[in-house]
Design a protein around this motif. Structure first.
Motif, PDB file in Angstrom:
ATOM      1  N   ALA A 123      60.508   8.566  31.790  1.00 47.55           N
ATOM      2  CA  ALA A 123      59.426   8.553  33.280  1.00 47.55           C
ATOM      3  C   ALA A 123      60.126   9.445  34.224  1.00 47.55           C
ATOM      4  O   ALA A 123      59.706  10.169  34.843  1.00 47.55           O
ATOM      5  CB  ALA A 123      59.049   7.124  33.505  1.00 47.55           C
ATOM      6  N   TYR A 124      61.631   9.301  34.359  1.00 49.32           N
ATOM      7  CA  TYR A 124      62.363   9.947  35.493  1.00 49.32           C
ATOM      8  C   TYR A 124      62.475  11.330  34.985  1.00 49.32           C
ATOM      9  O   TYR A 124      62.570  12.295  35.583  1.00 49.32           O
ATOM     10  CB  TYR A 124      63.788   9.215  35.507  1.00 49.32           C
ATOM     11  N   LEU A 125      62.853  11.723  33.664  1.00 51.94           N
ATOM     12  CA  LEU A 125      62.823  13.005  33.025  1.00 51.94           C
ATOM     13  C   LEU A 125      61.699  13.556  33.087  1.00 51.94           C
ATOM     14  O   LEU A 125      61.582  14.843  33.513  1.00 51.94           O
ATOM     15  CB  LEU A 125      63.251  12.920  31.383  1.00 51.94           C
ATOM     16  N   ASP A 126      60.681  13.041  32.790  1.00 50.65           N
ATOM     17  CA  ASP A 126      59.365  13.908  33.051  1.00 50.65           C
ATOM     18  C   ASP A 126      58.912  14.108  34.459  1.00 50.65           C
ATOM     19  O   ASP A 126      58.194  15.301  34.546  1.00 50.65           O
ATOM     20  CB  ASP A 126      58.115  13.060  32.599  1.00 50.65           C
ATOM     21  N   THR A 127      59.461  13.675  35.439  1.00 48.27           N
ATOM     22  CA  THR A 127      59.120  14.101  36.749  1.00 48.27           C
ATOM     23  C   THR A 127      59.895  15.521  37.055  1.00 48.27           C
ATOM     24  O   THR A 127      59.285  16.156  38.008  1.00 48.27           O
ATOM     25  CB  THR A 127      59.843  13.098  37.752  1.00 48.27           C
ATOM     26  N   PHE A 128      60.728  15.993  36.306  1.00 45.70           N
ATOM     27  CA  PHE A 128      61.442  17.287  36.507  1.00 45.70           C
ATOM     28  C   PHE A 128      60.565  18.434  35.826  1.00 45.70           C
ATOM     29  O   PHE A 128      61.209  19.672  35.864  1.00 45.70           O
ATOM     30  CB  PHE A 128      62.739  17.386  36.323  1.00 45.70           C
ATOM     31  N   GLY A 129      59.446  18.124  34.974  1.00 51.61           N
ATOM     32  CA  GLY A 129      58.893  19.117  34.596  1.00 51.61           C
ATOM     33  C   GLY A 129      59.246  19.979  33.427  1.00 51.61           C
ATOM     34  O   GLY A 129      58.763  21.075  33.245  1.00 51.61           O
ATOM     35  N   GLY A 130      60.329  19.554  32.765  1.00 51.94           N
ATOM     36  CA  GLY A 130      61.170  20.365  32.009  1.00 51.94           C
ATOM     37  C   GLY A 130      60.491  20.149  30.331  1.00 51.94           C
ATOM     38  O   GLY A 130      61.366  20.689  29.575  1.00 51.94           O
ATOM     39  N   ALA A 131      59.308  19.452  30.111  1.00 50.00           N
ATOM     40  CA  ALA A 131      58.928  19.090  28.869  1.00 50.00           C
ATOM     41  C   ALA A 131      59.976  18.675  28.112  1.00 50.00           C
ATOM     42  O   ALA A 131      60.322  19.501  27.009  1.00 50.00           O
ATOM     43  CB  ALA A 131      58.210  20.439  28.426  1.00 50.00           C
ATOM     44  N   GLU A 142      68.137   7.797  47.605  1.00 49.81           N
ATOM     45  CA  GLU A 142      66.880   7.429  46.877  1.00 49.81           C
ATOM     46  C   GLU A 142      66.027   8.635  46.772  1.00 49.81           C
ATOM     47  O   GLU A 142      66.134   9.671  47.677  1.00 49.81           O
ATOM     48  CB  GLU A 142      66.104   6.431  47.928  1.00 49.81           C
ATOM     49  N   MET A 143      65.375   9.043  45.950  1.00 48.66           N
ATOM     50  CA  MET A 143      64.484  10.054  45.482  1.00 48.66           C
ATOM     51  C   MET A 143      63.146   9.336  45.074  1.00 48.66           C
ATOM     52  O   MET A 143      63.162   8.508  44.208  1.00 48.66           O
ATOM     53  CB  MET A 143      64.934  10.759  44.251  1.00 48.66           C
ATOM     54  N   VAL A 144      62.029   9.941  45.793  1.00 48.55           N
ATOM     55  CA  VAL A 144      60.706   9.463  45.266  1.00 48.55           C
ATOM     56  C   VAL A 144      60.106  10.721  44.762  1.00 48.55           C
ATOM     57  O   VAL A 144      60.194  11.969  45.397  1.00 48.55           O
ATOM     58  CB  VAL A 144      59.829   9.096  46.553  1.00 48.55           C
ATOM     59  N   LEU A 145      59.817  10.838  43.322  1.00 48.16           N
ATOM     60  CA  LEU A 145      59.126  12.030  42.617  1.00 48.16           C
ATOM     61  C   LEU A 145      57.729  11.609  42.127  1.00 48.16           C
ATOM     62  O   LEU A 145      57.522  10.752  41.725  1.00 48.16           O
ATOM     63  CB  LEU A 145      60.163  12.256  41.528  1.00 48.16           C
ATOM     64  N   PRO A 146      57.006  12.846  42.216  1.00 54.40           N
ATOM     65  CA  PRO A 146      55.721  12.671  41.708  1.00 54.40           C
ATOM     66  C   PRO A 146      55.718  12.347  40.037  1.00 54.40           C
ATOM     67  O   PRO A 146      56.458  13.032  39.566  1.00 54.40           O
ATOM     68  CB  PRO A 146      55.099  14.125  41.947  1.00 54.40           C
ATOM     69  N   ARG A 147      54.789  11.270  39.802  1.00 56.98           N
ATOM     70  CA  ARG A 147      54.796  11.020  38.302  1.00 56.98           C
ATOM     71  C   ARG A 147      54.442  12.110  37.390  1.00 56.98           C
ATOM     72  O   ARG A 147      55.112  12.003  36.278  1.00 56.98           O
ATOM     73  CB  ARG A 147      53.934   9.856  38.124  1.00 56.98           C
ATOM     74  N   ASP A 148      53.465  13.006  37.822  1.00 58.67           N
ATOM     75  CA  ASP A 148      53.169  13.995  36.862  1.00 58.67           C
ATOM     76  C   ASP A 148      54.148  15.157  36.901  1.00 58.67           C
ATOM     77  O   ASP A 148      53.796  16.402  36.387  1.00 58.67           O
ATOM     78  CB  ASP A 148      51.714  14.486  37.394  1.00 58.67           C
ATOM     79  N   ASP A 199      55.811  22.834  46.975  1.00 60.97           N
ATOM     80  CA  ASP A 199      54.566  22.013  46.473  1.00 60.97           C
ATOM     81  C   ASP A 199      55.062  20.813  46.127  1.00 60.97           C
ATOM     82  O   ASP A 199      54.160  19.614  46.157  1.00 60.97           O
ATOM     83  CB  ASP A 199      54.350  22.989  45.208  1.00 60.97           C
ATOM     84  N   ALA A 200      56.118  20.483  45.590  1.00 65.44           N
ATOM     85  CA  ALA A 200      56.619  19.011  45.284  1.00 65.44           C
ATOM     86  C   ALA A 200      56.575  18.239  46.574  1.00 65.44           C
ATOM     87  O   ALA A 200      56.024  17.019  46.576  1.00 65.44           O
ATOM     88  CB  ALA A 200      57.960  19.286  44.559  1.00 65.44           C
ATOM     89  N   MET A 201      57.152  18.637  47.496  1.00 71.10           N
ATOM     90  CA  MET A 201      57.073  17.732  49.024  1.00 71.10           C
ATOM     91  C   MET A 201      55.639  17.412  49.283  1.00 71.10           C
ATOM     92  O   MET A 201      55.563  16.530  49.771  1.00 71.10           O
ATOM     93  CB  MET A 201      57.938  18.652  49.999  1.00 71.10           C
ATOM     94  N   GLN A 202      54.836  18.472  49.071  1.00 71.35           N
ATOM     95  CA  GLN A 202      53.622  18.136  49.636  1.00 71.35           C
ATOM     96  C   GLN A 202      52.755  17.072  48.672  1.00 71.35           C
ATOM     97  O   GLN A 202      51.863  16.306  49.208  1.00 71.35           O
ATOM     98  CB  GLN A 202      52.554  19.584  49.420  1.00 71.35           C
ATOM     99  N   ARG A 203      53.295  16.822  47.506  1.00 69.52           N
ATOM    100  CA  ARG A 203      52.874  16.021  46.592  1.00 69.52           C
ATOM    101  C   ARG A 203      53.493  14.816  46.718  1.00 69.52           C
ATOM    102  O   ARG A 203      53.291  13.832  45.794  1.00 69.52           O
ATOM    103  CB  ARG A 203      52.829  16.383  45.209  1.00 69.52           C
ATOM    104  N   GLY A 204      54.345  14.513  47.492  1.00 73.11           N
ATOM    105  CA  GLY A 204      55.259  13.510  47.739  1.00 73.11           C
ATOM    106  C   GLY A 204      56.852  13.323  47.556  1.00 73.11           C
ATOM    107  O   GLY A 204      57.389  12.162  47.318  1.00 73.11           O
ATOM    108  N   LEU A 205      57.443  14.380  47.042  1.00 74.74           N
ATOM    109  CA  LEU A 205      58.745  14.368  46.780  1.00 74.74           C
ATOM    110  C   LEU A 205      59.460  14.006  48.177  1.00 74.74           C
ATOM    111  O   LEU A 205      59.277  14.691  49.371  1.00 74.74           O
ATOM    112  CB  LEU A 205      59.070  15.765  46.368  1.00 74.74           C
ATOM    113  N   LYS A 206      60.418  13.049  48.189  1.00 78.00           N
ATOM    114  CA  LYS A 206      61.311  12.560  49.157  1.00 78.00           C
ATOM    115  C   LYS A 206      62.857  12.468  48.692  1.00 78.00           C
ATOM    116  O   LYS A 206      62.820  11.838  47.386  1.00 78.00           O
ATOM    117  CB  LYS A 206      60.938  11.330  49.998  1.00 78.00           C
ATOM    118  N   ILE A 207      63.686  12.678  49.374  1.00 79.73           N
ATOM    119  CA  ILE A 207      64.985  12.619  48.895  1.00 79.73           C
ATOM    120  C   ILE A 207      65.869  12.471  50.193  1.00 79.73           C
ATOM    121  O   ILE A 207      65.878  12.924  51.452  1.00 79.73           O
ATOM    122  CB  ILE A 207      65.616  13.975  48.223  1.00 79.73           C
ATOM    123  N   SER A 208      66.696  11.348  49.930  1.00 82.54           N
ATOM    124  CA  SER A 208      67.554  10.863  51.337  1.00 82.54           C
ATOM    125  C   SER A 208      68.910  10.362  50.407  1.00 82.54           C
ATOM    126  O   SER A 208      68.954   9.844  49.455  1.00 82.54           O
ATOM    127  CB  SER A 208      66.905   9.850  52.014  1.00 82.54           C
TER     128      SER A 208
END
Length: 262
Positions: free
Chosen positions: A35-43, A220-226, A235-244
């Motif tokens: 699930a974590y790997l999928d968030t980076f969109g690299g198939a 802490e990273m919050v990543l879009p599931r899709d 675009d990722a930040m608009q869909r919820g990406l947060k990094i701290s």
């Protein structure tokens, strides 16, 4: 170069690490990491073999198209074993040398590539928790790293050496996968060192050395599931990406020497 140390530790923490509660299976842990790997969109491309005591996760390959049809970027990471324990936890076991290779094919230029080898001593990673919310606790006496097989397009192989080590590594991480994927963790690292030697031609060379101690970091990273497009963070930040994150370093020193004409 302290940032390089932190990034290297992060590679080790991801590649080797992950967080600790109830019973989880090897399949639960793999689904959590996937699930974590999928968030980076690299198939992600990977083969899984079922073993009597868990799963054998083979080499992981991820690829991305570069912006404006300018080429592709590929990352290949060594596999690992997920071994179930009688107490309901799962050990994450990597080979003696964990390799991560980056390979970029740039349209009209050629290939840029390099491999980072991570070599841990007495590495221990244990996963626990509940499906979808898993903790990873990790530790190692020392992690050595080295860069090899560097390519710069159609240029001759550069004469460059990068190596180093980090001692007394320990930390925890957590991956919680629901509507979003949240990854958080803490890391402690003792003495660490980075050495870089390079020679651009017969008349010039440079050396760089840094030493540090007492690194403490959290993130802490919050990543879009899709998944996100790693080259379109807006675009990722608009869909919820947060990094701290936050880090402190007790000691640091560095020295660089440039030699011309021998």
């Amino acid at each position: 170069m302290s940032r390089f140390i932190q990034v290297t530790c992060a590679v080790a923490a991801f590649a080797f690490c992950t967080p600790v509660h109830a019973d989880v299976t090897a399949n639960d842990v793999w689904e959590n990491i996937e699930a974590y790997l999928d968030t980076f969109g690299g198939a992600p491309e990977v083969a899984i073999k079922v073993e009597n005591d868990g799963l054998d996760v083979r080499e992981i390959k991820m690829s991305w198209d570069l912006p404006r049809d300018s080429g592709t970027l590929t990352m290949v990471q060594s596999g690992f074993a997920l071994v179930e324990n009688a107490d309901g936890t799962v050990d994450v076991q990597y080979p003696a040398t964990q390799s991560v290779t980056f390979h970029a094919d740039i349209t009209g230029e050629g290939t840029y590539a390099g491999t980072i080898d991570l070599m841990p001593a007495n590495m221990k990673i244990t996963a626990s928790g509940i499906p979808g919310n898993i903790d990873y606790a990790y530790s190692a006496d020392q992690v050595d790293f080295a860069l090899r097989d560097v390519e710069f397009a159609d240029q001759p192989a550069p004469d460059v050496m990068v190596k180093g080590f980090g001692k007394d590594l320990s930390g925890t991480a957590n991956i919680r996968a629901d509507r979003m994927v949240t990854v958080s963790g803490n890391l402690l690292l003792g003495e660490n060192q980075v050495d870089v030697n390079s020679q651009t031609d017969a008349r010039s060379k440079s050396t760089y050395a840094s030493t540090a101690a007492g690194l403490s970091a959290s993130h802490e990273m919050v990543l879009p599931r899709d998944g996100i497009e790693i080259f379109n963070l807006a675009d990722a930040m608009q869909r919820g990406l947060k990094i701290s994150g936050d880090s402190t370093l007790q000691e640091y020193s560095s020295e660089q020497v440039l030699t011309l004409d021998g």
